[in-house]
Design a protein around this motif. Structure first.
Motif, PDB file in Angstrom:
ATOM      1  N   ILE A  69       0.847  -1.181   0.000  1.00 47.15           N
ATOM      2  CA  ILE A  69       0.000   0.000   0.000  1.00 47.15           C
ATOM      3  C   ILE A  69       0.888   1.238   0.000  1.00 47.15           C
ATOM      4  O   ILE A  69       1.947   1.256   0.633  1.00 47.15           O
ATOM      5  CB  ILE A  69      -0.967   0.007   1.200  1.00 47.15           C
ATOM      6  CG1 ILE A  69      -1.997   1.135   1.073  1.00 47.15           C
ATOM      7  CG2 ILE A  69      -0.213   0.078   2.517  1.00 47.15           C
ATOM      8  CD1 ILE A  69      -3.101   1.063   2.115  1.00 47.15           C
ATOM      9  N   SER A  70       0.463   2.256  -0.723  1.00 46.71           N
ATOM     10  CA  SER A  70       1.221   3.509  -0.751  1.00 46.71           C
ATOM     11  C   SER A  70       0.258   4.657  -0.987  1.00 46.71           C
ATOM     12  O   SER A  70      -0.912   4.448  -1.309  1.00 46.71           O
ATOM     13  CB  SER A  70       2.306   3.471  -1.841  1.00 46.71           C
ATOM     14  OG  SER A  70       1.734   3.300  -3.115  1.00 46.71           O
ATOM     15  N   ARG A  71       0.778   5.862  -0.828  1.00 41.54           N
ATOM     16  CA  ARG A  71      -0.054   7.043  -1.048  1.00 41.54           C
ATOM     17  C   ARG A  71       0.789   8.166  -1.638  1.00 41.54           C
ATOM     18  O   ARG A  71       1.985   8.249  -1.377  1.00 41.54           O
ATOM     19  CB  ARG A  71      -0.702   7.504   0.263  1.00 41.54           C
ATOM     20  CG  ARG A  71       0.275   7.956   1.334  1.00 41.54           C
ATOM     21  CD  ARG A  71      -0.436   8.175   2.676  1.00 41.54           C
ATOM     22  NE  ARG A  71      -1.430   9.235   2.604  1.00 41.54           N
ATOM     23  CZ  ARG A  71      -2.421   9.396   3.481  1.00 41.54           C
ATOM     24  NH1 ARG A  71      -2.557   8.536   4.485  1.00 41.54           N
ATOM     25  NH2 ARG A  71      -3.262  10.408   3.359  1.00 41.54           N
ATOM     26  N   ASP A  72       0.133   8.990  -2.419  1.00 46.71           N
ATOM     27  CA  ASP A  72       0.767  10.171  -2.995  1.00 46.71           C
ATOM     28  C   ASP A  72      -0.107  11.362  -2.604  1.00 46.71           C
ATOM     29  O   ASP A  72      -1.146  11.598  -3.232  1.00 46.71           O
ATOM     30  CB  ASP A  72       0.880  10.039  -4.514  1.00 46.71           C
ATOM     31  CG  ASP A  72       1.644  11.196  -5.155  1.00 46.71           C
ATOM     32  OD1 ASP A  72       1.681  12.284  -4.573  1.00 46.71           O
ATOM     33  OD2 ASP A  72       2.186  10.994  -6.254  1.00 46.71           O
ATOM     34  N   ASN A  73       0.305  12.070  -1.580  1.00 46.67           N
ATOM     35  CA  ASN A  73      -0.526  13.157  -1.076  1.00 46.67           C
ATOM     36  C   ASN A  73      -0.653  14.307  -2.085  1.00 46.67           C
ATOM     37  O   ASN A  73      -1.660  15.018  -2.088  1.00 46.67           O
ATOM     38  CB  ASN A  73       0.035  13.687   0.241  1.00 46.67           C
ATOM     39  CG  ASN A  73      -0.149  12.702   1.382  1.00 46.67           C
ATOM     40  OD1 ASN A  73      -0.923  11.740   1.279  1.00 46.67           O
ATOM     41  ND2 ASN A  73       0.564  12.924   2.472  1.00 46.67           N
ATOM     42  N   ALA A  74       0.342  14.464  -2.932  1.00 48.60           N
ATOM     43  CA  ALA A  74       0.278  15.525  -3.946  1.00 48.60           C
ATOM     44  C   ALA A  74      -0.797  15.237  -4.990  1.00 48.60           C
ATOM     45  O   ALA A  74      -1.348  16.161  -5.589  1.00 48.60           O
ATOM     46  CB  ALA A  74       1.635  15.694  -4.614  1.00 48.60           C
ATOM     47  N   LYS A  75      -1.089  13.960  -5.180  1.00 46.53           N
ATOM     48  CA  LYS A  75      -2.090  13.554  -6.176  1.00 46.53           C
ATOM     49  C   LYS A  75      -3.398  13.126  -5.536  1.00 46.53           C
ATOM     50  O   LYS A  75      -4.314  12.690  -6.237  1.00 46.53           O
ATOM     51  CB  LYS A  75      -1.541  12.426  -7.039  1.00 46.53           C
ATOM     52  CG  LYS A  75      -0.350  12.814  -7.889  1.00 46.53           C
ATOM     53  CD  LYS A  75       0.095  11.657  -8.768  1.00 46.53           C
ATOM     54  CE  LYS A  75       1.262  12.065  -9.656  1.00 46.53           C
ATOM     55  NZ  LYS A  75       1.721  10.948 -10.535  1.00 46.53           N
ATOM     56  N   ASN A  76      -3.483  13.204  -4.199  1.00 47.40           N
ATOM     57  CA  ASN A  76      -4.690  12.758  -3.487  1.00 47.40           C
ATOM     58  C   ASN A  76      -5.079  11.332  -3.889  1.00 47.40           C
ATOM     59  O   ASN A  76      -6.257  11.027  -4.116  1.00 47.40           O
ATOM     60  CB  ASN A  76      -5.866  13.705  -3.756  1.00 47.40           C
ATOM     61  CG  ASN A  76      -5.709  15.044  -3.059  1.00 47.40           C
ATOM     62  OD1 ASN A  76      -4.751  15.254  -2.305  1.00 47.40           O
ATOM     63  ND2 ASN A  76      -6.622  15.956  -3.309  1.00 47.40           N
ATOM     64  N   THR A  77      -4.093  10.473  -3.964  1.00 43.58           N
ATOM     65  CA  THR A  77      -4.320   9.126  -4.466  1.00 43.58           C
ATOM     66  C   THR A  77      -3.601   8.102  -3.605  1.00 43.58           C
ATOM     67  O   THR A  77      -2.472   8.341  -3.165  1.00 43.58           O
ATOM     68  CB  THR A  77      -3.848   9.000  -5.916  1.00 43.58           C
ATOM     69  OG1 THR A  77      -4.552   9.953  -6.723  1.00 43.58           O
ATOM     70  CG2 THR A  77      -4.123   7.611  -6.473  1.00 43.58           C
ATOM     71  N   GLU A  78      -4.267   6.974  -3.366  1.00 49.44           N
ATOM     72  CA  GLU A  78      -3.608   5.846  -2.731  1.00 49.44           C
ATOM     73  C   GLU A  78      -3.572   4.692  -3.712  1.00 49.44           C
ATOM     74  O   GLU A  78      -4.361   4.648  -4.673  1.00 49.44           O
ATOM     75  CB  GLU A  78      -4.299   5.435  -1.427  1.00 49.44           C
ATOM     76  CG  GLU A  78      -5.632   4.757  -1.584  1.00 49.44           C
ATOM     77  CD  GLU A  78      -6.015   3.900  -0.375  1.00 49.44           C
ATOM     78  OE1 GLU A  78      -5.156   3.552   0.455  1.00 49.44           O
ATOM     79  OE2 GLU A  78      -7.216   3.582  -0.290  1.00 49.44           O
ATOM     80  N   TYR A  79      -2.661   3.778  -3.455  1.00 48.29           N
ATOM     81  CA  TYR A  79      -2.449   2.655  -4.358  1.00 48.29           C
ATOM     82  C   TYR A  79      -2.371   1.355  -3.573  1.00 48.29           C
ATOM     83  O   TYR A  79      -2.045   1.334  -2.401  1.00 48.29           O
ATOM     84  CB  TYR A  79      -1.130   2.842  -5.138  1.00 48.29           C
ATOM     85  CG  TYR A  79      -1.043   4.147  -5.883  1.00 48.29           C
ATOM     86  CD1 TYR A  79      -0.401   5.244  -5.320  1.00 48.29           C
ATOM     87  CD2 TYR A  79      -1.593   4.291  -7.151  1.00 48.29           C
ATOM     88  CE1 TYR A  79      -0.319   6.453  -5.984  1.00 48.29           C
ATOM     89  CE2 TYR A  79      -1.518   5.499  -7.831  1.00 48.29           C
ATOM     90  CZ  TYR A  79      -0.874   6.575  -7.237  1.00 48.29           C
ATOM     91  OH  TYR A  79      -0.802   7.769  -7.905  1.00 48.29           O
TER      92      TYR A  79
END
Length: 118
Positions: A69-79
Motif C-alpha cells: 500500500i502507498s499514497r501520494d498526497n500531492a495527487k490525493n491518491t492511494e495505491y
C-alpha cells in the motif's frame, strides 16, 4: 462532495499482478488514514491494508509480502500493488478514508472487482 474512485481492477491469472488506485476528492487527503478492504461473495468485508497520515503501513497476514500500500498526497491518491495474486484474493476491493481527527469521519469508494483465475 466527497468522492473516492477506485480503478485498476480486472481479471488476472494466478501469479499475476494488478495495481489498484483510489483517487480522492472533497477531503483533506493528507489528514486521512487510508486503507483497502475487500469482500468476497458470501463473506464479510475484511481489512487488507492501511497507511496512516505519516506513512505507517499495516497488512492482513494473508497479503504480507505480496501486497504494498502507498499514497501520494500531492495527487490525493492511494495505491495497492498486488503481486503473486491467488484465486483467494478474488473480491471486490474498496478504498477507505478515515480522518485522523475526531470525530474521524469515514468514507468509502464504490469498489472495484478483482478476479484471479487458477
Amino acid at each position: 462532495q466527497v468522492q473516492l474512485v477506485e480503478s485498476g481492477g480486472g481479471l488476472v491469472q494466478a501469479g499475476g499482478s494488478l495495481r489498484l488506485s483510489c483517487a480522492a476528492s472533497g477531503i483533506a487527503f493528507g489528514l486521512n488514514d487510508m486503507g483497502w478492504y475487500r469482500q468476497a461473495p458470501g463473506k464479510p468485508r475484511e481489512l487488507v491494508a492501511t497507511i496512516s497520515t505519516s506513512g505507517i503501513t499495516n497488512y492482513v497476514d494473508s497479503v504480507k509480502g505480496r501486497f504494498t500500500i502507498s499514497r501520494d498526497n500531492a495527487k490525493n491518491t492511494e495505491y495497492l500493488q498486488m503481486n503473486s495474486l491467488k484465486p483467494e484474493d478474488t473480491a471486490v476491493y474498496y478504498c477507505n478514508a478515515k480522518h485522523s481527527v475526531w470525530p474521524r469521519a469515514i468514507y468509502w469508494g464504490q469498489g472495484t472487482q478483482v478476479t484471479v483465475s487458477s
